[in-house]
Design a protein around this motif. Structure first.
Motif, mmCIF file in Angstrom:
data_model
loop_
_atom_site.group_PDB
_atom_site.id
_atom_site.type_symbol
_atom_site.label_atom_id
_atom_site.label_comp_id
_atom_site.label_asym_id
_atom_site.label_seq_id
_atom_site.Cartn_x
_atom_site.Cartn_y
_atom_site.Cartn_z
ATOM 1 N N CYS A 155 0.836 -1.197 0.000
ATOM 2 C CA CYS A 155 0.000 0.000 0.000
ATOM 3 C C CYS A 155 0.873 1.249 0.000
ATOM 4 O O CYS A 155 2.071 1.188 0.298
ATOM 5 N N ILE A 156 0.267 2.345 -0.378
ATOM 6 C CA ILE A 156 0.939 3.638 -0.391
ATOM 7 C C ILE A 156 0.331 4.493 0.709
ATOM 8 O O ILE A 156 -0.896 4.595 0.830
ATOM 9 N N ILE A 157 1.186 5.059 1.530
ATOM 10 C CA ILE A 157 0.736 5.862 2.661
ATOM 11 C C ILE A 157 1.284 7.280 2.548
ATOM 12 O O ILE A 157 2.298 7.506 1.871
ATOM 13 N N PRO A 158 0.592 8.244 3.162
ATOM 14 C CA PRO A 158 -0.688 8.134 3.875
ATOM 15 C C PRO A 158 -1.854 8.096 2.893
ATOM 16 O O PRO A 158 -1.660 8.268 1.684
ATOM 17 N N SER A 159 -3.054 7.897 3.403
ATOM 18 C CA SER A 159 -4.221 7.811 2.526
ATOM 19 C C SER A 159 -4.516 9.117 1.803
ATOM 20 O O SER A 159 -5.170 9.115 0.767
ATOM 21 N N ASP A 160 -4.035 10.241 2.339
ATOM 22 C CA ASP A 160 -4.272 11.526 1.682
ATOM 23 C C ASP A 160 -3.066 11.987 0.858
ATOM 24 O O ASP A 160 -2.909 13.174 0.587
ATOM 25 N N ILE A 161 -2.214 11.043 0.441
ATOM 26 C CA ILE A 161 -1.048 11.369 -0.370
ATOM 27 C C ILE A 161 -1.473 12.061 -1.665
ATOM 28 O O ILE A 161 -2.550 11.781 -2.212
ATOM 29 N N ASP A 162 -0.643 12.958 -2.150
ATOM 30 C CA ASP A 162 -0.920 13.629 -3.425
ATOM 31 C C ASP A 162 -1.027 12.582 -4.529
ATOM 32 O O ASP A 162 -0.181 11.684 -4.636
ATOM 33 N N SER A 163 -2.064 12.676 -5.353
ATOM 34 C CA SER A 163 -2.325 11.665 -6.384
ATOM 35 C C SER A 163 -1.191 11.585 -7.401
ATOM 36 O O SER A 163 -0.883 10.507 -7.921
ATOM 37 N N ASN A 164 -0.566 12.713 -7.712
ATOM 38 C CA ASN A 164 0.558 12.693 -8.648
ATOM 39 C C ASN A 164 1.740 11.923 -8.074
ATOM 40 O O ASN A 164 2.422 11.169 -8.787
ATOM 41 N N LYS A 165 1.991 12.106 -6.785
ATOM 42 C CA LYS A 165 3.080 11.371 -6.141
ATOM 43 C C LYS A 165 2.767 9.883 -6.100
ATOM 44 O O LYS A 165 3.653 9.042 -6.322
ATOM 45 N N GLN A 166 1.503 9.528 -5.850
ATOM 46 C CA GLN A 166 1.107 8.114 -5.850
ATOM 47 C C GLN A 166 1.351 7.488 -7.219
ATOM 48 O O GLN A 166 1.911 6.390 -7.311
ATOM 49 N N ARG A 167 0.955 8.192 -8.271
ATOM 50 C CA ARG A 167 1.167 7.656 -9.625
ATOM 51 C C ARG A 167 2.653 7.529 -9.949
ATOM 52 O O ARG A 167 3.072 6.574 -10.611
ATOM 53 N N TYR A 168 3.454 8.477 -9.469
ATOM 54 C CA TYR A 168 4.899 8.411 -9.705
ATOM 55 C C TYR A 168 5.501 7.178 -9.022
ATOM 56 O O TYR A 168 6.298 6.446 -9.630
ATOM 57 N N ILE A 169 5.110 6.927 -7.775
ATOM 58 C CA ILE A 169 5.619 5.752 -7.064
ATOM 59 C C ILE A 169 5.194 4.472 -7.774
ATOM 60 O O ILE A 169 5.988 3.530 -7.926
ATOM 61 N N GLN A 170 3.960 4.418 -8.229
ATOM 62 C CA GLN A 170 3.488 3.247 -8.979
ATOM 63 C C GLN A 170 4.325 3.038 -10.233
ATOM 64 O O GLN A 170 4.684 1.903 -10.571
ATOM 65 N N LYS A 171 4.658 4.109 -10.919
ATOM 66 C CA LYS A 171 5.462 4.043 -12.147
ATOM 67 C C LYS A 171 6.873 3.527 -11.850
ATOM 68 O O LYS A 171 7.390 2.636 -12.550
ATOM 69 N N VAL A 172 7.498 4.071 -10.799
ATOM 70 C CA VAL A 172 8.851 3.656 -10.431
ATOM 71 C C VAL A 172 8.875 2.186 -10.022
ATOM 72 O O VAL A 172 9.780 1.426 -10.400
ATOM 73 N N LYS A 182 0.408 -1.395 -8.996
ATOM 74 C CA LYS A 182 -0.478 -0.277 -8.685
ATOM 75 C C LYS A 182 -1.025 -0.415 -7.264
ATOM 76 O O LYS A 182 -2.215 -0.652 -7.057
ATOM 77 N N PRO A 183 -0.133 -0.273 -6.268
ATOM 78 C CA PRO A 183 -0.623 -0.320 -4.882
ATOM 79 C C PRO A 183 -1.546 0.849 -4.590
ATOM 80 O O PRO A 183 -1.337 1.956 -5.092
ATOM 81 N N LEU A 184 -2.556 0.598 -3.781
ATOM 82 C CA LEU A 184 -3.522 1.621 -3.383
ATOM 83 C C LEU A 184 -3.202 2.122 -1.983
ATOM 84 O O LEU A 184 -2.408 1.520 -1.261
ATOM 85 N N THR A 185 -3.841 3.196 -1.585
ATOM 86 C CA THR A 185 -3.728 3.663 -0.201
ATOM 87 C C THR A 185 -4.613 2.779 0.684
ATOM 88 O O THR A 185 -5.527 2.093 0.180
ATOM 89 N N PRO A 186 -4.394 2.769 1.998
ATOM 90 C CA PRO A 186 -5.276 1.991 2.884
ATOM 91 C C PRO A 186 -6.748 2.342 2.694
ATOM 92 O O PRO A 186 -7.612 1.449 2.665
ATOM 93 N N LYS A 187 -7.053 3.625 2.549
ATOM 94 C CA LYS A 187 -8.441 4.044 2.351
ATOM 95 C C LYS A 187 -9.004 3.490 1.049
ATOM 96 O O LYS A 187 -10.141 3.002 1.003
ATOM 97 N N GLU A 188 -8.203 3.527 -0.024
ATOM 98 C CA GLU A 188 -8.662 3.017 -1.318
ATOM 99 C C GLU A 188 -8.875 1.515 -1.278
ATOM 100 O O GLU A 188 -9.850 1.002 -1.845
ATOM 101 N N TRP A 189 -7.975 0.776 -0.617
ATOM 102 C CA TRP A 189 -8.176 -0.670 -0.481
ATOM 103 C C TRP A 189 -9.485 -0.960 0.252
ATOM 104 O O TRP A 189 -10.282 -1.799 -0.165
#
Length: 269
Positions: A155-172, A182-189
């Motif tokens: 998962c990607i934390i925190p649940s309120d992480i910036d969406s652009n940063k989440q997509r960047y981490i998924q890409k890397v 494509k890990p999700l945040t705890p809230k999204e899971w």
């Protein structure tokens, strides 16, 4: 023994081999993001007994499956779409009511409401949003009312992480492990599980320390770690990949974690 069988991706060059199979080929038996620690938490909450009909999606090298089988469930079905991986699964099935069904997790071709427990680990993370939903809905279809579903994912934390940063981490991550991630945040899971007809009973998060020495020693033991380090010492191309994966995990350690949920199928209204 499973580790003597050919593993998926073994005929690929190390730089193109999916990360989880690369690790399995050097002797890593625990390939789940939260290690045995989070796997055991999930299994404790699932509380598998001799009266349970269990289905596992994508058991891989099968460490969790082997733990499950020691609990002697009434039936155990592995659903694995890769033929080489299925051969590994078959190598540790030894009961009359233990089978490996070759098909996809999103469309198993199994009957409805045949299981009391379904679980999967480290596989939903590597699916598209659509495929994640299809697999979780398939788990719901397979389960009897009040049946339980367990997942153990990244998962990607925190649940309120910036969406652009989440997509960047998924890409890397995708580039590093050579497999879509494509890990999700705890809230999204949690929201996804709710949308697919489940109510959450248990949730736990652990650090994503898959390739950290302390976690490896905890998961693999001294002998297992020695085997892994020996393979890394003699295979420089593999070592380069593994160290690169560890560096990426460390670089994003503030935003990467492992998560498990155990959820119950909601009754139809």
């Amino acid at each position: 023994m499973p580790n003597k069988l050919m593993m998926p991706g073994e005929n690929q060059q190390p730089e193109k081999r999916p990360g989880h199979w690369l690790l399995a080929q050097i002797g890593k038996t625990v390939l789940r993001p939260g290690g045995l620690y989070l796997t055991n938490k999930m299994l404790t909450q699932l509380n598998i007994t001799t009266s349970d009909d269990v289905i596992e999606f994508a058991p891989g090298v099968g460490l969790t499956a082997q733990i499950t089988l020691t609990k002697r469930p009434k039936t155990y079905i592995a659903v694995e779409q890769n033929e080489q991986a299925a051969e590994i699964v078959r190598s540790y099935l030894n009961g009359d009511h233990q089978t490996c069904h070759i098909n996809s997790a999103q469309e198993t071709q199994l009957g409805s409401e045949i299981a009391s427990i379904v679980y999967c680990e480290a596989m939903l993370t590597m699916q598209t949003s659509t495929r994640k939903k299809q697999i979780i809905e398939e788990a719901n279809r397979l389960l009897k009312t009040n049946g339980r579903f367990g997942i153990h994912e990244m998962c990607i934390i925190p649940s309120d992480i910036d969406s652009n940063k989440q997509r960047y981490i998924q890409k890397v991550l995708t580039e590093t492990i050579q497999h879509p991630a494509k890990p999700l945040t705890p809230k999204e899971w949690g929201q996804l599980l709710n949308e697919c007809g489940f109510e959450i009973e248990y949730e736990a998060i652990a650090p994503m320390h898959l390739l950290e020495p302390a976690r490896m020693l905890q998961d693999e033991g001294v002998i297992g770690c020695f085997k892994i380090f020996k393979n890394l010492a003699t295979k420089p191309d593999v070592r380069k990949r593994v160290l690169n994966m560890r560096n990426v995990f460390r670089q994003h350690s503030d935003n990467l974690a492992a998560i498990t949920f155990v959820v119950k199928k909601k009754p139809l209204i």
